[in-house]
Scaffold this motif. Structure first.
Motif, PDB file in Angstrom:
ATOM      1  N   TYR A   1       3.261 -53.103  62.431  1.00 50.07           N
ATOM      2  CA  TYR A   1       2.032 -53.635  61.836  1.00 50.07           C
ATOM      3  C   TYR A   1       1.653 -53.096  60.455  1.00 50.07           C
ATOM      4  CZ  TYR A   1       1.307 -54.881  66.754  1.00 50.07           C
ATOM      5  OH  TYR A   1       1.458 -55.362  68.028  1.00 50.07           O
ATOM      6  N   VAL A   2       1.960 -51.842  60.189  1.00 52.33           N
ATOM      7  CA  VAL A   2       1.406 -51.183  59.006  1.00 52.33           C
ATOM      8  C   VAL A   2       2.241 -51.473  57.755  1.00 52.33           C
ATOM      9  CG1 VAL A   2       0.866 -48.935  57.964  1.00 52.33           C
ATOM     10  CG2 VAL A   2       0.316 -49.375  60.371  1.00 52.33           C
TER      11      VAL A   2
ATOM     12  N   LEU B   1      -8.308 -42.236  64.598  1.00 55.35           N
ATOM     13  CA  LEU B   1      -8.816 -43.249  65.532  1.00 55.35           C
ATOM     14  C   LEU B   1      -7.837 -43.592  66.654  1.00 55.35           C
ATOM     15  CD1 LEU B   1     -10.438 -45.928  63.171  1.00 55.35           C
ATOM     16  CD2 LEU B   1     -11.638 -44.314  64.634  1.00 55.35           C
ATOM     17  N   VAL B   2      -6.633 -43.050  66.624  1.00 56.55           N
ATOM     18  CA  VAL B   2      -5.599 -43.560  67.524  1.00 56.55           C
ATOM     19  C   VAL B   2      -5.863 -43.299  69.005  1.00 56.55           C
ATOM     20  CG1 VAL B   2      -3.776 -43.433  65.789  1.00 56.55           C
ATOM     21  CG2 VAL B   2      -4.151 -41.510  67.335  1.00 56.55           C
ATOM     22  N   GLN B   3      -6.891 -42.518  69.327  1.00 53.15           N
ATOM     23  CA  GLN B   3      -7.150 -42.274  70.744  1.00 53.15           C
ATOM     24  C   GLN B   3      -7.523 -43.565  71.484  1.00 53.15           C
ATOM     25  OE1 GLN B   3      -9.240 -41.109  68.365  1.00 53.15           O
ATOM     26  NE2 GLN B   3     -11.267 -41.901  68.836  1.00 53.15           N
ATOM     27  N   ASP B   4      -8.006 -44.574  70.754  1.00 56.05           N
ATOM     28  CA  ASP B   4      -8.342 -45.858  71.377  1.00 56.05           C
ATOM     29  C   ASP B   4      -7.325 -46.904  70.921  1.00 56.05           C
ATOM     30  OD1 ASP B   4      -9.426 -48.277  72.248  1.00 56.05           O
ATOM     31  OD2 ASP B   4     -11.493 -47.593  71.983  1.00 56.05           O
ATOM     32  N   HIS B   5      -6.255 -47.030  71.671  1.00 63.88           N
ATOM     33  CA  HIS B   5      -5.179 -47.943  71.290  1.00 63.88           C
ATOM     34  C   HIS B   5      -5.650 -49.391  71.225  1.00 63.88           C
ATOM     35  CE1 HIS B   5      -1.818 -44.993  72.786  1.00 63.88           C
ATOM     36  NE2 HIS B   5      -2.662 -44.442  71.940  1.00 63.88           N
TER      37      HIS B   5
ATOM     38  N   ASP C   1       0.426 -38.269  69.743  1.00 63.16           N
ATOM     39  CA  ASP C   1       0.508 -39.696  70.068  1.00 63.16           C
ATOM     40  C   ASP C   1       1.638 -40.354  69.272  1.00 63.16           C
ATOM     41  OD1 ASP C   1      -0.190 -42.017  71.360  1.00 63.16           O
ATOM     42  OD2 ASP C   1      -2.292 -41.958  70.789  1.00 63.16           O
ATOM     43  N   LEU C   2       2.778 -39.703  69.272  1.00 62.01           N
ATOM     44  CA  LEU C   2       3.908 -40.113  68.429  1.00 62.01           C
ATOM     45  C   LEU C   2       4.383 -41.536  68.740  1.00 62.01           C
ATOM     46  CD1 LEU C   2       5.863 -39.242  66.223  1.00 62.01           C
ATOM     47  CD2 LEU C   2       7.304 -38.207  67.985  1.00 62.01           C
ATOM     48  N   GLU C   3       4.435 -41.875  70.012  1.00 59.97           N
ATOM     49  CA  GLU C   3       4.927 -43.202  70.405  1.00 59.97           C
ATOM     50  C   GLU C   3       4.047 -44.314  69.836  1.00 59.97           C
ATOM     51  OE1 GLU C   3       5.888 -45.695  74.511  1.00 59.97           O
ATOM     52  OE2 GLU C   3       5.753 -43.510  74.601  1.00 59.97           O
ATOM     53  N   PHE C   4       2.724 -44.091  69.869  1.00 64.26           N
ATOM     54  CA  PHE C   4       1.812 -45.123  69.355  1.00 64.26           C
ATOM     55  C   PHE C   4       1.888 -45.203  67.823  1.00 64.26           C
ATOM     56  CE2 PHE C   4      -2.570 -46.752  68.383  1.00 64.26           C
ATOM     57  CZ  PHE C   4      -2.366 -48.025  68.896  1.00 64.26           C
ATOM     58  N   PHE C   5       1.991 -44.072  67.151  1.00 65.80           N
ATOM     59  CA  PHE C   5       2.169 -44.092  65.697  1.00 65.80           C
ATOM     60  C   PHE C   5       3.432 -44.867  65.336  1.00 65.80           C
ATOM     61  CE2 PHE C   5      -0.977 -40.688  65.316  1.00 65.80           C
ATOM     62  CZ  PHE C   5      -1.561 -40.967  64.075  1.00 65.80           C
ATOM     63  N   SER C   6       4.494 -44.654  66.108  1.00 67.72           N
ATOM     64  CA  SER C   6       5.753 -45.366  65.861  1.00 67.72           C
ATOM     65  C   SER C   6       5.567 -46.868  66.024  1.00 67.72           C
ATOM     66  CB  SER C   6       6.843 -44.872  66.814  1.00 67.72           C
ATOM     67  OG  SER C   6       7.140 -43.514  66.573  1.00 67.72           O
ATOM     68  N   LEU C   7       4.852 -47.267  67.056  1.00 66.49           N
ATOM     69  CA  LEU C   7       4.580 -48.681  67.284  1.00 66.49           C
ATOM     70  C   LEU C   7       3.826 -49.286  66.099  1.00 66.49           C
ATOM     71  CD1 LEU C   7       4.288 -51.246  69.140  1.00 66.49           C
ATOM     72  CD2 LEU C   7       2.128 -50.236  69.917  1.00 66.49           C
ATOM     73  N   LEU C   8       2.776 -48.617  65.660  1.00 66.91           N
ATOM     74  CA  LEU C   8       1.959 -49.133  64.559  1.00 66.91           C
ATOM     75  C   LEU C   8       2.776 -49.303  63.289  1.00 66.91           C
ATOM     76  CD1 LEU C   8      -1.385 -47.098  64.938  1.00 66.91           C
ATOM     77  CD2 LEU C   8      -0.931 -49.445  65.650  1.00 66.91           C
TER      78      LEU C   8
ATOM     79  N   ALA D   1       6.062 -34.158  61.478  1.00 62.59           N
ATOM     80  CA  ALA D   1       5.710 -34.436  62.873  1.00 62.59           C
ATOM     81  C   ALA D   1       6.189 -35.826  63.290  1.00 62.59           C
ATOM     82  CB  ALA D   1       4.202 -34.317  63.068  1.00 62.59           C
ATOM     83  N   PHE D   2       6.151 -36.769  62.361  1.00 63.68           N
ATOM     84  CA  PHE D   2       6.524 -38.151  62.687  1.00 63.68           C
ATOM     85  C   PHE D   2       8.036 -38.353  62.715  1.00 63.68           C
ATOM     86  CE2 PHE D   2       7.247 -42.647  61.435  1.00 63.68           C
ATOM     87  CZ  PHE D   2       6.659 -43.242  62.539  1.00 63.68           C
ATOM     88  N   THR D   3       8.750 -37.711  61.786  1.00 64.22           N
ATOM     89  CA  THR D   3      10.185 -37.972  61.653  1.00 64.22           C
ATOM     90  C   THR D   3      11.075 -36.856  62.188  1.00 64.22           C
ATOM     91  OG1 THR D   3      10.320 -36.936  59.456  1.00 64.22           O
ATOM     92  CG2 THR D   3       9.716 -39.282  59.545  1.00 64.22           C
TER      93      THR D   3
END
Length: 330
Positions: A204-205, A159-163, A193-200, A217-219
């Motif tokens: 928040y998560v 779902l991350v395409q819609d921030h 969308d690495l930057e947004f995953f990092s933010l979440l 991919a993330f780390t």
């Protein structure tokens, strides 16, 4: 028992088993990935599917997890968007049949989303996903009442395409007192969308589910335990799944490794991660230890990879429940 709400793409899975991977190359779909496709690519795939034996089921990562949780007897709900068509009706009916609180919105303009699923001879699955109505779920579609009464919100990484929508959903969930769980979904989605995953995950998560490729991919770490340690510093509970080698779970300074259950034949890995998340979250809602949560996850994922698609028979669920009871009595 705590209630769990899923937020995800409401998709219909159309599955086909391949004799080899030639068709994937022809369609330009990297093996093991999830690629978003347009109308033209969907028509191209449908031409091939018309000459193949296919199987239809409700899909979408979060929906798979919620459906599996419901099959275990958990109280669940699901938020998503479908088209005003037979696929949308099929999806809604499937939720209701499984006693899942359906919070589906309907698009007047777009058809329901379809995930064309190719199963390779080794069981690896590749998705060509036409999101359709699922992609039109917007922040303004969500309301606080949708989240009230639940303890956990599970969000799929697809779902991350819609921030804006994701952030609003999390804002409402936190206001309603929910813990937020994120399933990373696919390595190429994380990379894109690495930057947004990092933010979440940083802000928040509470609980993160990742497989080995997504964690890398993330780390940037190829070793799953190193990746686990990095993710765990940013959230409450981190899970890194390593396929047939089991899973690593870390909460604070506590780290455990749980083996996968023995499986003779892997038919289709579709839903393996979704089912693991279902088993793990089921254990959490029941107040079990992290080890027992992960063992239940392993039982579910080990069973779903022995069927094509994500629909497990009632007889199989009865066996799963017996196996869970054996773990709980240890």
């Amino acid at each position: 028992m705590d209630k769990i709400l899923g937020l995800g793409n409401a998709l219909i899975d159309v599955l086909a088993t391949l004799k080899d991977d030639t068709l994937l190359d022809e369609l330009g779909l990297p093996k093991g990935s999830m690629q978003l496709i347009d109308d033209a690519k969907l028509q191209q795939i449908n031409e091939h599917f018309s000459q193949m034996e296919t199987h239809m089921a409700t899909g979408g990562a979060a929906a798979n997890t919620i459906k599996a949780l419901a099959s275990l007897g958990a109280s669940t709900g699901f938020i998503g968007k479908v088209g005003n068509d037979r696929y949308g009706d099929f999806f809604r009916e499937s939720l209701l049949e499984n006693d899942i609180e359906e919070k589906l919105l309907t698009s007047a303009d777009l058809p329901s989303g379809v995930a064309s699923t190719f199963i390779s001879p080794d069981g690896e699955r590749t998705f060509g996903t036409y999101l359709g109505a699922a992609s039109s779920l917007r922040a303004e579609d969500l309301a606080l009442d949708m989240f009230k009464g639940y303890a956990y919100l599970l969000i799929e990484g697809y779902l991350v395409q819609d921030h804006d929508m994701i952030l609003h959903a999390i804002e409402l969930a936190k206001e309603a007192g929910l813990q937020v769980c994120l399933d990373m979904a696919s390595y190429n989605i994380v990379e894109g969308d690495l930057e947004f995953f990092s933010l979440l995950i940083n802000k928040y998560v509470d609980i993160v589910f990742a497989n080995e490729e997504e964690a890398r991919a993330f780390t940037g770490k190829t070793d799953p335990e190193e990746a686990l340690e990095i993710i765990a510093k940013r959230c409450s509970i981190a899970i890194v799944k390593v396929g047939g080698n089991g899973s690593y779970i870390r909460k604070g300074t506590e780290e455990i490794k749980v083996d996968a259950i023995p499986v003779n034949t892997v038919l289709d890995t579709t839903g393996a991660g979704d089912y693991f998340a279902a088993g793990f979250l089921y254990g959490l809602t029941c107040g079990y230890s992290l080890e027992k949560c992960a063992k239940i996850g392993s039982i579910l994922s080990g069973n779903v990879i022995q069927v094509v698609g994500t629909t497990v028979s009632k007889e199989c669920w009865d066996e799963i429940k017996l196996n869970i009871n054996e773990i709980l009595s240890e």
